[in-house]
Design a protein around this motif. Structure first.
Motif, PDB file in Angstrom:
ATOM      1  N   VAL A  87       0.381   8.709  -5.386  1.00  0.00           N
ATOM      2  CA  VAL A  87       1.120   7.957  -6.393  1.00  0.00           C
ATOM      3  C   VAL A  87       2.172   8.815  -7.067  1.00  0.00           C
ATOM      4  N   ILE A 119      -2.905  -2.839  -8.898  1.00  0.00           N
ATOM      5  CA  ILE A 119      -1.777  -1.964  -8.508  1.00  0.00           C
ATOM      6  C   ILE A 119      -1.488  -0.973  -9.629  1.00  0.00           C
ATOM      7  N   GLU A 151      -4.197   1.734  -9.834  1.00  0.00           N
ATOM      8  CA  GLU A 151      -4.126   2.616  -8.653  1.00  0.00           C
ATOM      9  C   GLU A 151      -2.870   3.485  -8.732  1.00  0.00           C
ATOM     10  N   LEU A 152      -1.815   2.906  -9.275  1.00  0.00           N
ATOM     11  CA  LEU A 152      -0.521   3.578  -9.379  1.00  0.00           C
ATOM     12  C   LEU A 152      -0.582   4.762 -10.333  1.00  0.00           C
ATOM     13  N   TYR A 162       1.262   9.477 -11.461  1.00  0.00           N
ATOM     14  CA  TYR A 162      -0.112   9.849 -11.827  1.00  0.00           C
ATOM     15  C   TYR A 162      -0.155  10.328 -13.276  1.00  0.00           C
ATOM     16  N   ALA A 216      -1.100   2.058  -3.294  1.00  0.00           N
ATOM     17  CA  ALA A 216      -2.194   1.237  -3.824  1.00  0.00           C
ATOM     18  C   ALA A 216      -2.757   0.359  -2.712  1.00  0.00           C
ATOM     19  N   GLY A 226      -4.694  -2.752  -4.059  1.00  0.00           N
ATOM     20  CA  GLY A 226      -3.692  -3.614  -4.687  1.00  0.00           C
ATOM     21  C   GLY A 226      -2.847  -4.329  -3.639  1.00  0.00           C
ATOM     22  N   SER A 270       0.835  -1.212   0.000  1.00  0.00           N
ATOM     23  CA  SER A 270       0.000   0.000   0.000  1.00  0.00           C
ATOM     24  C   SER A 270       0.869   1.260   0.000  1.00  0.00           C
TER      25      SER A 270
END
Length: 769
Positions: A326, A547, A550-551, A329, A279, A282, A274
């Motif tokens: 992140v 992941i 989300e990353l 992005y 994430a 993820g 995380s």
């Protein structure tokens, strides 16, 4: 099983009258019974039974008084408190590591004069003299050559900067490897193979200790800053698990039960991913899919909570300065088209092939390191690899910068304000479109130059990562794998973009790519390539896709990511089922029974059990005719983890099983606390003392350390079933009987040896108990 002692529950009558006036000293709990030695496997069934018993005791006591009720509520909440603490500490450590890595990576190139603790980016943020076009240049940030000689340009300045870059890299890596070597040898590597093994029930004392946590955190910063081809993501999982182990020691519920401790460590692994990637979901899926062995529903909720707290803590620290969790992005302004699935799938094939090549080459190199003189000089190896990396990385701007920055640039879409070489396109002077929707354009000289540099960077990364992963410093594999994929993806993306521009009348482009439209996003190809290569190396699928989106925040690109991840897994699996972590587990000989392996051979329990045909008979204890001296001699002469208890040597009828450690501690404790126990005292495991002559010394009752319900199978049980039982119940050993008579024993090590033999591997490669 009794909660405190971790052994079989006695009957109520036994507890009341022991053996008449004879004291069963084990009625009083004593320390360390039911614990395990280093490099041994835990007994999951025993741990579960102990926890159930402890819980039952707390529940019954809670009805007695308000204080006991409060204690039971605190016990119930302790799990959530541990998760909160893990989330806070791992999030804070990750934030500190991110900030330190940024600063030390930039320190190799120059220093901020206004405040030396600022990284390049932070230094120029605070400057009033920075222009948008030259936002990387500001008077406060000076390269070393400019600071020392006053000249920023020219061959002399370049060579001085080059020399100092290599010097800093060597210093950082030397510090990292020296600290690991002197203070915490377990702090090296990724840590994920060992954590998988620990979560499967193996004990490696010190692997998750305080020193390992401290040294891993410090050396991780040094190793990543040195510019070596490694990432901090895998080691952050190890750091988070160290935090989990640290907080387990505060609560007896977890510190005294190895099974419960592993539930906490599964959640800690989720918190580690995380904070590594920003994430949280993820992370939970990674723990479930990749590292955990036993993952009940309760652990799923707790992992989710730990990952949430960790992500929230990291977001509060805001190490990337973009108010986001992140680093990579991205915002793409165009959808993807069905025809693009072809290059996406090709990137998946590349990822699978790269994964296979990397695993085979890296394992061959690590095996060579283990079996030759090379392994005796870890410091020298790190210095040489760092020197070569720095020497080759500096001339190429794409390998000189940190790998995270490289991936970030490769993922980026070319907006109107980008100053990167990758965005050097010829612009149409008549263009009057909104800024964020720039049509496809012909590539300029900068793009072609970048393509050459990226191709060289790709070859360099592929080769150097093979030699870097597995050295005696903290080294993660996620970021280097993603970098290889992102470079390959960006090259493919630019190629497809230029084909679509120059040949928009081709049938494949006709339907969706009109002239003047923004059709192809090269950054998306980089993202898909990164997912493919990471999937090829680790064999992750579901958690990988989650992941990745989300990353990057690229939610609408799930289908391309899924296509690439699945393709890379299929291609890599065609050459071998093991991912990099499983391969390293095998290389190190850890006793890990992979749930995903299939056992299809037609062998029986009698083929695997010991003793074999020409072996000496099985070492057993009898229920009421063995003396203390006999037991001590047996313990001294053998190194078995436990002994079956039988009625007599003639009948061989099975009564139970006793652990070696419990037996040793029980006899030692009895000699100290119970009068009259001498070497000729009879040890008995029955409820009532045997009829002995009056002249005999006082007998010793050890029924409380006896497991009365050991797991047994018959000699004709198929090994397929036995392997399944070992996997799903987490057994240490299993006794083989026929009609109640004891024939032999199968341990986890025997099962692993047999599986290795069936796959034509060396059965002696399973080194540990």
């Amino acid at each position: 099983m009794a909660a405190a002692e971790g052994v079989s529950l006695p009957t109520p009558t036994e507890e009341m009258n022991g053996a008449g006036t004879l004291m069963d000293f084990l009625d009083e709990p004593f320390p360390d019974v039911g614990t395990y030695e280093d490099f041994h496997t835990i007994d999951w069934l025993r741990e579960k039974s102990r926890d159930t018993d402890r819980h039952r005791k707390i529940t019954s006591k809670s009805k007695e008084s308000i204080w006991e009720l409060i204690k039971s509520l605190l016990d119930a909440w302790s799990g959530w408190v541990v998760m909160l603490l893990i989330g806070l500490l791992s999030g804070s450590l990750a934030g500190v590591i991110d900030l330190a890595v940024d600063w030390m990576t930039d320190l190799k190139e120059g220093v901020c004069l206004s405040a030396f603790w600022y990284s390049h980016e932070q230094c120029c943020w605070t400057s009033n003299q920075t222009t948008f076009a030259d936002r990387d240049k500001c008077p406060q940030w000076q390269k070393w050559a400019e600071l020392m000689t006053g000249h920023a340009e020219g061959a002399g300045a370049y060579l001085l900067n080059y020399f100092l870059y290599i010097l800093w890299a060597l210093l950082f890596s030397f510090l990292a490897v020296s600290l690991v070597r002197v203070f915490a040898p377990y702090a090296c590597g990724s840590g994920i193979p060992e954590i998988k093994t620990i979560l499967s029930g193996f004990i490696i004392r010190g692997y998750l200790g305080k020193w390992t946590l401290l040294i891993k955190t410090v050396t991780l910063v040094l190793a990543v800053s040195s510019g070596l081809s490694l990432g901090k993501e895998g080691p952050l999982v190890h750091v988070a698990c160290c935090c989990g182990n640290l907080f387990c020691s505060l609560f007896s519920k977890y510190s005294k039960n190895e099974g419960k401790r592993r539930e906490v460590l599964s959640a800690a692994a989720a918190a580690g991913v995380s904070v590594a990637f920003g994430a949280p979901i993820g992370g939970v899926l990674f723990s479930l899919e990749e590292v955990s062995y036993y993952f009940p529903l309760k652990t799923l909720w707790r992992s989710f909570f730990a990952a949430l707290v960790a992500a929230f803590t990291l977001r509060s620290i805001n190490p990337f300065g973009n108010s986001r969790l992140v680093l990579f992005y991205v915002e793409y302004h165009t959808p993807w088209y069905m025809a693009e699935l072809v290059p996406f799938i090709l990137l998946g094939v590349f990822g699978g092939l790269w994964g296979t090549l990397f695993i085979r080459a890296n394992i061959a190199w690590c095996r060579r390191r283990k079996t030759t003189q090379l392994g005796k000089y870890p410091v020298l190896e790190v210095i040489i690899v760092t020197g070569i990396t720095a020497l080759l990385a500096y001339p190429n701007p794409y390998t000189r910068r940190s790998t995270s920055e490289l991936i970030s640039e490769l993922f980026n879409d070319c907006g109107a304000l980008e100053s990167s070489q990758l965005c050097d396109y010829y612009n149409n002077p008549n263009m009057s479109r909104p800024v964020d929707d720039i049509p496809d354009r012909p590539a300029g000289p900068g793009v072609y130059n970048a393509m050459w540099q990226l191709t060289l960077a790709l070859i360099f990364k592929i080769v150097i990562t093979i030699f870097t992963f597995g050295m005696k410093i903290p080294s993660g594999l996620f970021i280097p794998s993603m970098a290889v994929g992102a470079i390959a993806g960006r090259i493919v993306g630019i190629a497809v973009e230029q084909m679509a521009y120059h040949h928009h009348d081709w049938i494949i482009f006709k339907n969706w790519c009109r002239p003047g439209a923004d059709c192809v996003t090269p950054g998306l190809y980089a993202m898909v390539g990164a997912a493919a290569c990471l999937g090829g190396v680790t064999r992750m699928t579901v958690s990988l896709v989650v992941i990745m989106f989300e990353l990057t925040g690229g939610l609408e690109y799930i289908v391309p990511l899924m296509a690439a991840a699945v393709t890379s897994k299929w291609v890599a699996d065609a050459f071998g089922k093991e991912g990099i972590y499983e391969s390293h587990i095998q290389l190190n000989g850890y006793p890990y029974l992979d749930v995903r392996d299939e056992f299809t051979h037609r062998t029986l329990a009698t083929d695997v059990m010991r003793p074999r045909r020409n072996d000496p008979p099985l070492a057993v204890l009898t229920q009421d005719s063995t003396t203390v001296e006999d037991v001590e001699t047996l313990i001294k002469d053998t190194d078995y983890n436990g002994f079956p208890v039988v009625v007599s040597r003639e009948s061989e009828r099975l009564i139970g099983f006793v652990q070696r450690r419990d037996l040793t501690l029980a006899i030692k404790n009895a000699r100290q606390k119970q009068d009259g126990v001498v070497s000729s005292s009879v040890v008995y495991f029955t409820e009532d003392a045997p009829q002995l002559p009056a002249s005999n010394p006082q007998p010793l009752k050890l029924r409380r350390v006896l497991n009365l319900s050991p797991f047994t199978v018959t000699d004709h049980t198929p090994m397929e079933t036995v392997v399944d039982i070992f996997r799903k119940l987490g057994l240490r050993q299993c006794l083989v009987t026929r009609s109640g008579r004891l024939l032999g024993i199968i341990t986890k090590k025997d099962v692993l040896r047999h599986m290795a033999q069936m796959m034509n591997q060396d059965p002696e490669s399973i080194m540990f108990n």
